[in-house]
Scaffold this motif. Structure first.
Motif, mmCIF file in Angstrom:
data_model
loop_
_atom_site.group_PDB
_atom_site.id
_atom_site.type_symbol
_atom_site.label_atom_id
_atom_site.label_comp_id
_atom_site.label_asym_id
_atom_site.label_seq_id
_atom_site.Cartn_x
_atom_site.Cartn_y
_atom_site.Cartn_z
ATOM 1 N N ASP A 30 -3.428 2.032 -3.496
ATOM 2 C CA ASP A 30 -4.065 2.768 -2.401
ATOM 3 C C ASP A 30 -4.545 1.882 -1.266
ATOM 4 O O ASP A 30 -4.711 2.369 -0.147
ATOM 5 N N GLY A 77 -6.078 0.905 -7.067
ATOM 6 C CA GLY A 77 -5.009 1.837 -7.401
ATOM 7 C C GLY A 77 -5.471 2.949 -8.310
ATOM 8 O O GLY A 77 -6.661 3.043 -8.657
ATOM 9 N N GLU A 78 -4.526 3.782 -8.677
ATOM 10 C CA GLU A 78 -4.813 4.878 -9.599
ATOM 11 C C GLU A 78 -3.724 4.943 -10.657
ATOM 12 O O GLU A 78 -2.527 4.880 -10.352
ATOM 13 N N ARG A 82 3.956 4.578 -12.295
ATOM 14 C CA ARG A 82 2.668 5.000 -12.865
ATOM 15 C C ARG A 82 1.456 4.590 -12.028
ATOM 16 O O ARG A 82 0.499 5.361 -11.930
ATOM 17 N N TYR A 83 1.465 3.395 -11.436
ATOM 18 C CA TYR A 83 0.272 2.860 -10.777
ATOM 19 C C TYR A 83 0.453 2.897 -9.255
ATOM 20 O O TYR A 83 1.215 2.104 -8.689
ATOM 21 N N ARG A 84 -0.250 3.809 -8.607
ATOM 22 C CA ARG A 84 -0.157 3.949 -7.167
ATOM 23 C C ARG A 84 -1.148 2.995 -6.499
ATOM 24 O O ARG A 84 -2.335 2.960 -6.855
ATOM 25 N N THR A 139 0.842 -1.198 0.000
ATOM 26 C CA THR A 139 0.000 0.000 0.000
ATOM 27 C C THR A 139 0.878 1.249 0.000
ATOM 28 O O THR A 139 1.835 1.359 0.777
ATOM 29 N N GLY A 140 0.569 2.170 -0.887
ATOM 30 C CA GLY A 140 1.337 3.403 -1.006
ATOM 31 C C GLY A 140 2.454 3.332 -2.023
ATOM 32 O O GLY A 140 3.027 4.362 -2.400
ATOM 33 N N VAL A 141 2.765 2.128 -2.519
ATOM 34 C CA VAL A 141 3.831 1.954 -3.503
ATOM 35 C C VAL A 141 3.299 2.327 -4.888
ATOM 36 O O VAL A 141 2.139 2.073 -5.213
ATOM 37 N N THR A 142 4.159 2.922 -5.699
ATOM 38 C CA THR A 142 3.811 3.224 -7.085
ATOM 39 C C THR A 142 4.595 2.280 -7.990
ATOM 40 O O THR A 142 5.832 2.315 -8.016
ATOM 41 N N LEU A 201 -1.736 7.082 -12.618
ATOM 42 C CA LEU A 201 -1.362 8.492 -12.507
ATOM 43 C C LEU A 201 -1.226 9.166 -13.862
ATOM 44 O O LEU A 201 -1.374 10.385 -13.964
#
Length: 399
Positions: free
Chosen positions: A25, A39-40, A21-23, A14-17, A42
């Motif tokens: 959550d 995730g998001e 590009r892909y965070r 959690t919190g890793v991107t 970015l």
């Protein structure tokens, strides 16, 4: 994958991107093979689901093959398939991951914890998932892991159905090296839904997906797994017995599910066959009511479609109109009651006499008011019953 923001847990990543590009959550769910994060993206600013594989499932180590397989899976489109956006390896966490469409809702496994679904929803489920399998089978892709947890239920916008099912995780076996899985003792599939050929160690084909879907549908209708027990018991049972299909489900359901769960792969229907049969199942519960409504509607339409009669104007004095009226008065009814025959004839005779009087009285009156210089000429002879009445009338006038 499904998502519910208020139930997200903190996973190890959690919190890793990933890939810059892909965070990630929060954790949506975890299995023996992978963990799924909300995730998001970015770069595009959209919500996604990211599946991070466990170390035992590592195997997408050929970049060229990964790009080829990802392009193939991403090109497969169907409303009942979860879209694959990306697949890659992140050096920072040394894990493979997939980026997929995020489905807001829950999976079928959680729905079945509350009991079976209705016949109509189960029929929609069968039709949509079978059609989705037909699409991927046509591209040479075998799912290998059809199970309730991989059936995501997106909210429906129609009042006729509860949700729209989406099949997730198709094609993962193509991305993960089967040889690598064999070396690590892992496999793609879930014990409770494996086909007999998978249990026997044979390579699964499209018929394996049909068998697994049959078990999923049977569980959806009954609320109970077809092969309960431990993983070993559930796996071994299907080699010696067929699942029990209650007759209460209806003859159509029994026939379809029995065919889908046949132990011999060659005896099972294709995904297209299942989709067509399920499409008929979805309308079966409403056929009786629809038929009754159709009968009532037909009766109303037949009454409203009766021919409109054109009535003559009272001012019409054309002899042809009068003749047609007399002829119409003597037209036989379609199936007349005998008690109405004599009154009808009497009415007809009165009409004839009235018309005769209307035609003859003006000339007679004119002849009586004029000086009689010569004997009155007799009227022309008219054949038939009308002529007889006219002769009687003539005698009465000339006396």
């Amino acid at each position: 994958m499904t998502s519910s923001p208020d139930r997200l847990a903190a996973g190890p990543f959690t919190g890793v991107t990933l890939g810059g590009r892909y965070r990630l959550d929060g954790l949506i769910g975890r299995g023996g093979m992978a963990s799924v994060y909300r995730g998001e993206d970015l770069s595009l600013g959209r919500r996604v689901a990211v599946k991070v594989f466990a170390e035992a499932a590592e195997g997408i180590d050929d970049a060229a093959r990964r790009r080829s397989e990802t392009a193939l899976l991403a090109s497969v489109e169907h409303r009942a398939l979860v879209r694959l956006y990306d697949a890659a390896h992140d050096a920072g966490i040394d894990r493979e991951y997939l980026v997929m469409e995020l489905v807001d809702g829950h999976d079928l496994r959680k729905t079945l914890q509350a009991g079976p679904v209705g016949a109509a929803d189960a029929a929609w489920l069968a039709a949509d998932l079978a059609e989705a399998l037909h699409v991927i089978h046509a591209r040479g892709i075998v799912h290998r892991d059809v199970k309730p947890a991989n059936v995501l239920l997106a909210p429906s916008h129609l009042p006729t159905r509860s949700w729209n099912p989406k099949l997730a995780d198709f094609g993962i076996a193509r991305l993960i090296d089967d040889a690598r899985l064999t070396r690590t003792g892992a496999y793609v599939g879930t014990p409770g839904y494996l086909s007999p050929e998978q249990v026997g160690g044979r390579a699964p084909g499209t018929a394996s997906d049909i068998y697994s879907l049959g078990l999923v549908l049977l569980e959806a209708r009954t609320g109970l797994p077809a092969f309960p027990g431990t993983a070993y018991e559930a796996t071994a049972a299907r080699l010696v017995a067929d699942p029990e299909i209650p007759a209460e489900l209806g003859a159509d359901w029994v026939e379809l599910l029995r065919g889908m769960t046949a132990r011999e792969a060659s005896a099972r229907p294709t995904a297209l066959d299942v989709a067509m049969a399920a499409g008929r199942l979805s309308t079966a519960p409403d056929m009786a009511a629809t038929t009754q409504m159709d009968v009532a509607a037909t009766a109303v339409l037949e009454a409203s479609d009766a021919p409109t009669l054109v009535l003559g104007s009272p001012e019409a004095d054309d002899g042809a109109v009068a003749a047609r009226a007399v002829a119409a008065a003597f037209q036989p009814a379609p199936a007349p009651s005998r008690r109405w025959v004599r009154p009808t004839i009497a009415v007809g005779l009165l009409v004839v006499i009235a018309i005769g009087i209307a035609l003859l009285v003006p000339p007679v009156i004119a002849s009586l008011t004029q000086p009689q210089t010569a004997p009155t000429e007799t009227l022309p002879t008219v054949p038939g019953e009308l002529g007889v009445h006219l002769e009687q009338l003539e005698e009465a006038v000339t006396r």
